[in-house]
Scaffold this active site. Structure first.
Site, PDB file in Angstrom:
ATOM      1  N   GLU A 226      -6.002   3.594   5.776  1.00  0.00           N
ATOM      2  CA  GLU A 226      -5.577   3.324   4.400  1.00  0.00           C
ATOM      3  C   GLU A 226      -5.966   4.476   3.449  1.00  0.00           C
ATOM      4  O   GLU A 226      -5.123   4.925   2.674  1.00  0.00           O
ATOM      5  CB  GLU A 226      -6.161   1.993   3.906  1.00  0.00           C
ATOM      6  CG  GLU A 226      -5.662   1.667   2.522  1.00  0.00           C
ATOM      7  CD  GLU A 226      -6.127   0.341   1.972  1.00  0.00           C
ATOM      8  OE1 GLU A 226      -5.925  -0.691   2.614  1.00  0.00           O
ATOM      9  OE2 GLU A 226      -6.696   0.360   0.871  1.00  0.00           O
TER      10      GLU A 226
ATOM     11  N   ARG B 218       0.830  -1.227   0.000  1.00  0.00           N
ATOM     12  CA  ARG B 218       0.000   0.000   0.000  1.00  0.00           C
ATOM     13  C   ARG B 218       0.851   1.259   0.000  1.00  0.00           C
ATOM     14  O   ARG B 218       0.510   2.253   0.629  1.00  0.00           O
ATOM     15  CB  ARG B 218      -0.956   0.029   1.207  1.00  0.00           C
ATOM     16  CG  ARG B 218      -1.948  -1.097   1.263  1.00  0.00           C
ATOM     17  CD  ARG B 218      -2.928  -1.073   0.074  1.00  0.00           C
ATOM     18  NE  ARG B 218      -3.970  -2.070   0.245  1.00  0.00           N
ATOM     19  CZ  ARG B 218      -3.874  -3.318  -0.201  1.00  0.00           C
ATOM     20  NH1 ARG B 218      -2.778  -3.714  -0.854  1.00  0.00           N
ATOM     21  NH2 ARG B 218      -4.873  -4.165  -0.010  1.00  0.00           N
TER      22      ARG B 218
ATOM     23  N   SER C 139     -11.137  -1.131   2.377  1.00  0.00           N
ATOM     24  CA  SER C 139     -10.464  -1.296   3.684  1.00  0.00           C
ATOM     25  C   SER C 139     -10.176   0.075   4.292  1.00  0.00           C
ATOM     26  O   SER C 139      -9.589   0.934   3.633  1.00  0.00           O
ATOM     27  CB  SER C 139      -9.128  -2.012   3.510  1.00  0.00           C
ATOM     28  OG  SER C 139      -9.340  -3.241   2.877  1.00  0.00           O
TER      29      SER C 139
HETATM   30  C1  LIG Z   1     -15.432  -1.458  -2.305  1.00  0.00           C
HETATM   31  C2  LIG Z   1     -13.974  -1.094  -2.407  1.00  0.00           C
HETATM   32  C3  LIG Z   1     -13.028  -2.099  -2.473  1.00  0.00           C
HETATM   33  C4  LIG Z   1     -11.666  -1.790  -2.568  1.00  0.00           C
HETATM   34  N1  LIG Z   1     -10.776  -2.813  -2.630  1.00  0.00           N
HETATM   35  C5  LIG Z   1      -9.444  -2.552  -2.721  1.00  0.00           C
HETATM   36  C6  LIG Z   1      -8.495  -3.618  -2.793  1.00  0.00           C
HETATM   37  O1  LIG Z   1      -8.849  -4.795  -2.799  1.00  0.00           O
HETATM   38  N2  LIG Z   1      -7.187  -3.295  -2.849  1.00  0.00           N
HETATM   39  C7  LIG Z   1      -6.748  -2.003  -2.864  1.00  0.00           C
HETATM   40  O2  LIG Z   1      -5.524  -1.795  -2.923  1.00  0.00           O
HETATM   41  N3  LIG Z   1      -7.627  -0.962  -2.825  1.00  0.00           N
HETATM   42  C8  LIG Z   1      -8.955  -1.203  -2.749  1.00  0.00           C
HETATM   43  N4  LIG Z   1      -9.853  -0.168  -2.680  1.00  0.00           N
HETATM   44  C9  LIG Z   1      -9.361   1.221  -2.686  1.00  0.00           C
HETATM   45  C10 LIG Z   1      -9.431   1.929  -4.068  1.00  0.00           C
HETATM   46  O3  LIG Z   1     -10.295   1.262  -4.932  1.00  0.00           O
HETATM   47  C11 LIG Z   1      -8.062   2.042  -4.733  1.00  0.00           C
HETATM   48  O4  LIG Z   1      -7.142   2.693  -3.883  1.00  0.00           O
HETATM   49  C12 LIG Z   1      -8.119   2.783  -6.065  1.00  0.00           C
HETATM   50  O5  LIG Z   1      -6.880   2.683  -6.732  1.00  0.00           O
HETATM   51  C13 LIG Z   1      -8.490   4.270  -5.923  1.00  0.00           C
HETATM   52  O6  LIG Z   1      -8.760   4.777  -7.218  1.00  0.00           O
HETATM   53  P1  LIG Z   1      -9.497   6.159  -7.422  1.00  0.00           P
HETATM   54  O7  LIG Z   1      -9.424   6.489  -8.861  1.00  0.00           O
HETATM   55  O8  LIG Z   1     -10.846   6.113  -6.823  1.00  0.00           O
HETATM   56  O9  LIG Z   1      -8.543   7.137  -6.595  1.00  0.00           O
HETATM   57  P2  LIG Z   1      -8.943   8.383  -5.692  1.00  0.00           P
HETATM   58  O10 LIG Z   1      -9.654   7.907  -4.468  1.00  0.00           O
HETATM   59  O11 LIG Z   1      -9.627   9.417  -6.514  1.00  0.00           O
HETATM   60  O12 LIG Z   1      -7.495   8.915  -5.271  1.00  0.00           O
HETATM   61  C14 LIG Z   1      -6.688   8.143  -4.403  1.00  0.00           C
HETATM   62  C15 LIG Z   1      -5.340   8.847  -4.211  1.00  0.00           C
HETATM   63  O13 LIG Z   1      -4.613   8.830  -5.435  1.00  0.00           O
HETATM   64  C16 LIG Z   1      -4.323  10.161  -5.886  1.00  0.00           C
HETATM   65  N5  LIG Z   1      -4.512  10.148  -7.352  1.00  0.00           N
HETATM   66  C17 LIG Z   1      -5.600   9.690  -8.026  1.00  0.00           C
HETATM   67  N6  LIG Z   1      -5.388   9.792  -9.357  1.00  0.00           N
HETATM   68  C18 LIG Z   1      -4.161  10.315  -9.522  1.00  0.00           C
HETATM   69  C19 LIG Z   1      -3.375  10.662 -10.664  1.00  0.00           C
HETATM   70  N7  LIG Z   1      -3.804  10.472 -11.918  1.00  0.00           N
HETATM   71  N8  LIG Z   1      -2.145  11.219 -10.454  1.00  0.00           N
HETATM   72  C20 LIG Z   1      -1.681  11.420  -9.200  1.00  0.00           C
HETATM   73  N9  LIG Z   1      -2.371  11.093  -8.083  1.00  0.00           N
HETATM   74  C21 LIG Z   1      -3.594  10.549  -8.245  1.00  0.00           C
HETATM   75  C22 LIG Z   1      -5.319  11.045  -5.169  1.00  0.00           C
HETATM   76  O14 LIG Z   1      -4.836  12.374  -5.012  1.00  0.00           O
HETATM   77  C23 LIG Z   1      -5.490  10.318  -3.846  1.00  0.00           C
HETATM   78  O15 LIG Z   1      -4.452  10.647  -2.962  1.00  0.00           O
HETATM   79  C24 LIG Z   1     -11.235  -0.444  -2.594  1.00  0.00           C
HETATM   80  C25 LIG Z   1     -12.199   0.594  -2.538  1.00  0.00           C
HETATM   81  C26 LIG Z   1     -13.549   0.261  -2.452  1.00  0.00           C
HETATM   82  C27 LIG Z   1     -14.587   1.370  -2.430  1.00  0.00           C
END
Ligand SMILES: Cc1cc2nc3c(=O)[nH]c(=O)nc-3n(C[C@H](O)[C@H](O)[C@H](O)COP(=O)(O)OP(=O)(O)OC[C@H]3O[C@@H](n4cnc5c(N)ncnc54)[C@H](O)[C@@H]3O)c2cc1C
Length: 331
Positions: free
Chosen positions: A326, A161, A233
Site C-alpha cells: 500500500e 486506494r 496497512s
Molecule cells: C497508523 C496509521 C494508520 C493509517 N490508517 C489509514 C487508513 O485507515 N486509511 C488509509 O487510507 N490510510 C491510512 N494510513 C496511511 C496514511 O495515513 C495516508 O495515506 C495519508 O493520506 C498519508 O498522508 P501523508 O501526508 O503522510 O502523505 P505522505 O506519506 O507524505 O505521501 C503519500 C503519497 O502522496 C504524495 N503526496 C503527498 N502530498 C502530496 C501533495 N500535496 N501533492 C501531490 N502528492 C502528494 C507523496 O508523494 C506520496 O506518494 C495510515 C497510516 C498510519 C501511520
C-alpha cells in the site's frame, strides 16, 4: 522560501532519510520557486506531507517539497451543506475534528488517519465504510508546466486506494475542495462500528459518537506511530475474481463483494499464514493488527522490505493470493 541541501525528511516509519535538496511549502508561490529551482538544476521533484504512507531511502535525490500550506476556507454555504477549500498542508485529523465542531459532517469515519489533507486524495484514504473521494468536489494542483489547474471530482478516477494522482508525479496538490453536509446523518454499516454504536444504547447516535467510536477502535488496534513506528496497512486488501472470492469463502476466509469482483482481507490472510505478532529483529507484524508492519527500533528500509517480502511470499505459497504494497516505495 529556503531550499536546503541534505534536508532531513519527516516520516512515521522511523527511517533516517536525507533529501538532496528540500524545502517547506507554505504558499503557492513557494511551489513555483521550487519548480524554478528544480528546472535550473535539472532535479526531479517529490512532494511529501507527513511521510505516513511512504518508505523512504537513506538518500533521496532531487528536490523534496514538504507541503505545509494552511487554511480552511468556506467557499459556499447553504442550509444543507458547506463547500470548503482546505490547504494541502492542513493535518487531516485536525480537519475532521474542526469540521465536527462546526457542525459539518461526513468525515467522522476517517478520524485519526495520520497525514495531510493534500495526500488524502492521492490514495483516496478510506476507513470504516467511507472514502475521502465521496466528499471531494475538485482538487487544485500546480502541474509540471507551472499552471494552476482544477481537477474535477469526475476526473480524479477515485477507486479503492487509487486516484489519478498516483499516475501524475509532476502534479502538486495545493488545496482540496470538499462538500460536507450540515445534516447529521451517519454511516454505520461497517460491522465493528455498528456493534460499538449499539453498545452505546443511544436512540440516535450522532456524527460525534461515530468519531469517538472510530478513535477508540483505532486506538485499540493500531500502534501509535510516535511510539511504534509504522505506515498503517502495509498491504492492500486483494481484489480477486468472483470465483476466487467464493473459493476463499469455502476455506473460511472473508470475501466481500467489490463491484464485479471480490475483496479479501489482507489482515486475515497474513494472520492465517501465521505472521500475527511475529518479529524478526526490529521488524514485526503488530499483534493486534498483522496488516501493520512495525519498526520496533533501528530497522532500516532493507530490513522492512525483506520482512514484507517474506510475508507476501508466505501468503502466496499458502493461498495463491498476491499481496500488493500500500505505501509508496520511493527510490
Ligand atoms: C497508523 C496509521 C494508520 C493509517 N490508517 C489509514 C487508513 O485507515 N486509511 C488509509 O487510507 N490510510 C491510512 N494510513 C496511511 C496514511 O495515513 C495516508 O495515506 C495519508 O493520506 C498519508 O498522508 P501523508 O501526508 O503522510 O502523505 P505522505 O506519506 O507524505 O505521501 C503519500 C503519497 O502522496 C504524495 N503526496 C503527498 N502530498 C502530496 C501533495 N500535496 N501533492 C501531490 N502528492 C502528494 C507523496 O508523494 C506520496 O506518494 C495510515 C497510516 C498510519 C501511520
Amino acid at each position: 522560501m529556503n531550499i536546503q541541501p541534505d534536508f532531513l525528511l519527516e516520516n512515521t516509519f522511523g527511517l533516517t532519510s536525507l533529501a538532496q535538496w528540500g524545502c517547506s511549502i507554505e504558499q503557492i508561490d513557494d511551489v513555483l520557486a521550487a519548480q524554478d529551482f528544480a528546472a535550473e538544476n535539472d532535479l526531479s521533484m517529490t512532494c511529501l506531507g507527513a511521510g505516513s504512507n511512504v518508505i523512504l531511502p537513506p538518500q533521496l535525490s532531487g528536490l523534496v517539497c514538504c507541503m505545509r500550506i494552511d487554511g480552511i476556507n468556506v467557499l459556499e454555504e447553504t442550509t444543507d451543506s458547506v463547500l470548503l477549500e482546505v490547504g494541502a498542508g492542513v493535518t487531516w485529523h485536525k480537519l475532521v475534528m474542526d469540521s465536527l465542531k462546526q457542525g459539518w459532517f461526513g468525515l467522522e469515519n476517517l478520524a485519526l488517519i495520520p497525514g495531510s489533507v493534500g495526500a488524502a486524495p492521492v490514495q483516496n484514504i478510506g476507513a470504516y465504510g467511507v472514502e475521502v473521494g465521496q466528499f471531494i468536489s475538485a482538487i487544485n494542483i500546480l502541474d509540471g508546466q507551472q499552471e494552476l489547474r482544477q481537477v474535477a471530482q469526475s476526473d480524479c478516477q477515485f477507486a479503492y486506494r487509487w486516484s489519478i494522482f498516483k499516475t501524475q508525479p509532476d502534479w502538486i496538490i495545493v488545496s482540496v475542495v470538499m462538500r460536507l453536509s450540515k445534516l447529521p446523518r451517519i454511516e454505520a454499516s461497517y460491522p465493528e462500528l455498528q456493534s460499538y454504536l449499539h453498545d452505546l444504547s443511544k436512540a440516535e447516535p450522532t456524527p460525534q459518537d461515530v468519531a469517538e467510536c472510530v478513535i477508540a477502535l483505532r486506538n485499540s488496534k493500531l500502534p501509535n506511530p510516535s511510539e511504534f513506528a509504522n505506515v498503517g496497512s502495509f498491504f492492500k486488501n486483494p481484489v480477486v475474481s468472483e470465483a476466487v472470492g467464493f473459493a476463499m469463502r469455502e476455506q473460511g476466509f472473508k470475501s466481500f463483494v467489490h463491484g464485479e469482483s471480490h475483496k479479501l482481507s489482507a489482515a486475515q490472510l497474513i494472520d492465517r499464514a501465521g505472521w500475527k505478532g511475529i518479529r524478526h529483529g526490529d521488524v514485526g507484524c503488530w499483534p493486534q493488527q498483522p496488516l501493520v508492519i512495525v519498526n520496533y527500533g533501528s530497522a532500516n528500509r532493507t530490513d522492512i522490505l525483506s520482512f514484507a517480502e517474506d510475508v507476501a511470499l508466505s501468503v502466496q505459497e499458502q493461498y495463491q493470493i498476491q499481496l500488493e504494497l500500500e505505501p509508496s516505495v520511493l527510490l
